[in-house]
Design a protein around this motif. Structure first.
Motif, PDB file in Angstrom:
ATOM      1  N   LEU A 114       0.845  -1.203   0.000  1.00 59.21           N
ATOM      2  CA  LEU A 114       0.000   0.000   0.000  1.00 59.21           C
ATOM      3  C   LEU A 114       0.878   1.250   0.000  1.00 59.21           C
ATOM      4  O   LEU A 114       0.624   2.205  -0.743  1.00 59.21           O
ATOM      5  CB  LEU A 114      -0.941  -0.007   1.211  1.00 59.21           C
ATOM      6  N   SER A 137      -7.017   5.320  -9.942  1.00 61.54           N
ATOM      7  CA  SER A 137      -7.143   4.750  -8.589  1.00 61.54           C
ATOM      8  C   SER A 137      -6.511   5.643  -7.519  1.00 61.54           C
ATOM      9  O   SER A 137      -6.217   5.216  -6.412  1.00 61.54           O
ATOM     10  CB  SER A 137      -6.530   3.347  -8.550  1.00 61.54           C
ATOM     11  N   SER A 151      -8.941   6.362  -4.268  1.00 66.06           N
ATOM     12  CA  SER A 151      -9.173   5.171  -3.438  1.00 66.06           C
ATOM     13  C   SER A 151      -7.896   4.748  -2.704  1.00 66.06           C
ATOM     14  O   SER A 151      -7.935   4.337  -1.539  1.00 66.06           O
ATOM     15  CB  SER A 151      -9.722   4.014  -4.284  1.00 66.06           C
ATOM     16  N   THR A 152      -6.742   4.907  -3.382  1.00 65.25           N
ATOM     17  CA  THR A 152      -5.456   4.572  -2.739  1.00 65.25           C
ATOM     18  C   THR A 152      -5.217   5.479  -1.531  1.00 65.25           C
ATOM     19  O   THR A 152      -4.848   5.016  -0.448  1.00 65.25           O
ATOM     20  CB  THR A 152      -4.281   4.732  -3.749  1.00 65.25           C
ATOM     21  N   GLU A 205      -7.411   7.246   0.217  1.00 64.72           N
ATOM     22  CA  GLU A 205      -8.400   7.044   1.287  1.00 64.72           C
ATOM     23  C   GLU A 205      -8.066   5.789   2.100  1.00 64.72           C
ATOM     24  O   GLU A 205      -8.180   5.791   3.331  1.00 64.72           O
ATOM     25  CB  GLU A 205      -9.813   6.956   0.692  1.00 64.72           C
ATOM     26  N   THR A 206      -7.642   4.732   1.409  1.00 65.55           N
ATOM     27  CA  THR A 206      -7.253   3.507   2.129  1.00 65.55           C
ATOM     28  C   THR A 206      -6.053   3.781   3.025  1.00 65.55           C
ATOM     29  O   THR A 206      -6.016   3.367   4.190  1.00 65.55           O
ATOM     30  CB  THR A 206      -6.902   2.378   1.121  1.00 65.55           C
ATOM     31  N   TYR A 207      -5.066   4.503   2.466  1.00 70.28           N
ATOM     32  CA  TYR A 207      -3.864   4.822   3.253  1.00 70.28           C
ATOM     33  C   TYR A 207      -4.236   5.653   4.482  1.00 70.28           C
ATOM     34  O   TYR A 207      -3.752   5.396   5.591  1.00 70.28           O
ATOM     35  CB  TYR A 207      -2.862   5.571   2.372  1.00 70.28           C
ATOM     36  N   TYR A 208      -5.105   6.631   4.271  1.00 70.08           N
ATOM     37  CA  TYR A 208      -5.544   7.496   5.379  1.00 70.08           C
ATOM     38  C   TYR A 208      -6.092   6.643   6.525  1.00 70.08           C
ATOM     39  O   TYR A 208      -5.732   6.803   7.697  1.00 70.08           O
ATOM     40  CB  TYR A 208      -6.614   8.467   4.859  1.00 70.08           C
ATOM     41  N   GLN A 209      -6.975   5.703   6.179  1.00 68.34           N
ATOM     42  CA  GLN A 209      -7.622   4.887   7.212  1.00 68.34           C
ATOM     43  C   GLN A 209      -6.626   3.967   7.919  1.00 68.34           C
ATOM     44  O   GLN A 209      -6.675   3.809   9.141  1.00 68.34           O
ATOM     45  CB  GLN A 209      -8.775   4.080   6.595  1.00 68.34           C
ATOM     46  N   LYS A 210      -5.700   3.398   7.142  1.00 74.99           N
ATOM     47  CA  LYS A 210      -4.725   2.461   7.733  1.00 74.99           C
ATOM     48  C   LYS A 210      -3.740   3.179   8.662  1.00 74.99           C
ATOM     49  O   LYS A 210      -3.392   2.682   9.724  1.00 74.99           O
ATOM     50  CB  LYS A 210      -3.946   1.732   6.628  1.00 74.99           C
TER      51      LYS A 210
END
Length: 302
Positions: free
Chosen positions: A42, A114, A117-118, A120-125
């Motif tokens: 990621l 992408s 979405s990349t 946003e995923t990083y933000y959450q992780k």
């Protein structure tokens, strides 16, 4: 070269980890964080997508120019050390703020499919890793591990991703041109991912003249974590918010910072475990947002 402690976020021995964090924050204000749960693939994707955005023509990037402290800031737009008389820092960046606020600016889906979405995923992780780290920091301060949740700091926290690009082909012969001039971070904690290109330096004693700067090498798979001014204030200066800067590396450099700051109306006041009769509070209580706004105003001169 700075020899920073390495903190293992997956360790089962919470109290031993908390003691290591305490020592790291008192001595350095910086440490490496490993086994943090953010997948290496990621992180790689985030760097790839960041590179794609920064390689767009300047007129396309400027369509997303910073507003509401989100979006693109071009080269020299910022001067982190306001005492310098230079034109600004030789970096460009892109800010992504709290996902629930709907104020973020995103590149068009057809340009960078992408990208959103990349990020946003990083933000959450990274938020998840940062939240876990804050529970260890609470233990390290002799507080309940859910202290920061209880004071409301982590109920819709004010967290930002900042994608950074330092172009490598600028004239770095001038002594006063920095990738990022000397500064301390404003908030609670920062989790930084780097691409391995050197440049980051820390100055552990900001009052000492002349200042002594040490290189911070990157460590594969680790975040470089540092304590911000707000946490220094919360701990009555027990934990140090360390001065750092980025030298122009002479080659292109990318990094991704994640600034984890409290909810806007969270009151930052001296922690009970950090003050006593002999060591009374050095700062009055302040609302997190008021403090951040003032610091941002000084950086951007607006």
């Amino acid at each position: 070269m700075a020899e920073l402690p390495v903190i293992d976020l997956s360790s089962q021995d919470r109290f031993s980890t908390a003691n290591s964090v305490r020592q790291a924050c008192i001595d350095h204000g910086f440490f490496y964080l490993v086994n943090h749960g953010v997948d290496e693939d990621l992180v790689k994707k985030v760097f790839e997508q960041s590179g794609k955005f920064f390689s767009l023509p300047i007129q396309d990037k400027m369509k997303l120019a910073r507003k509401n402290h989100r979006g693109y800031t071009p080269l020299y737009a910022e001067k982190l050390d306001p005492t310098l008389i230079t034109k600004g820092d030789s970096k460009e960046s892109f800010y992504i703020g709290p996902l629930h606020e709907d104020l973020n600016q995103w590149p068009l889906q057809e340009d960078l499919p992408s990208w959103r979405s990349t990020m946003e995923t990083y933000y959450q992780k990274v938020m998840s890793a940062g939240t876990k780290l804050l529970s260890v920091i609470a233990l390290s301060l002799k507080l309940d591990e859910d202290f920061f949740e209880k004071v409301g700091a982590l109920n819709e926290p004010y967290a930002f991703i900042r994608l950074l690009h330092y172009p490598g082909d600028l004239d770095s012969s001038s002594d006063d041109i920095y990738g990022a001039s000397a500064h301390s971070d404003y908030g609670m904690i920062t989790l930084l991912a780097t691409d391995g290109v050197p440049g980051l330096q820390i100055c552990r004693d900001k009052s000492k003249q002349p200042q002594v700067w040490e290189d911070v090498p990157s460590m594969t798979g680790a975040f470089v974590v540092n304590i911000g001014d707000m946490m220094e204030r919360w701990t009555n200066c027990l934990f140090r918010s360390t001065l750092h800067r980025v030298l122009p590396p002479g080659q292109e450099r990318y990094s991704v910072a994640f600034f984890l700051d409290p909810r806007k109306d969270c009151i930052v006041e001296c922690l009970e475990s950090c003050c006593s009769e002999a060591c009374p509070p050095k700062f009055p209580p302040i609302k997190s947002w008021d403090y951040l706004l003032e610091r941002l105003r000084l950086t951007y001169g607006s």
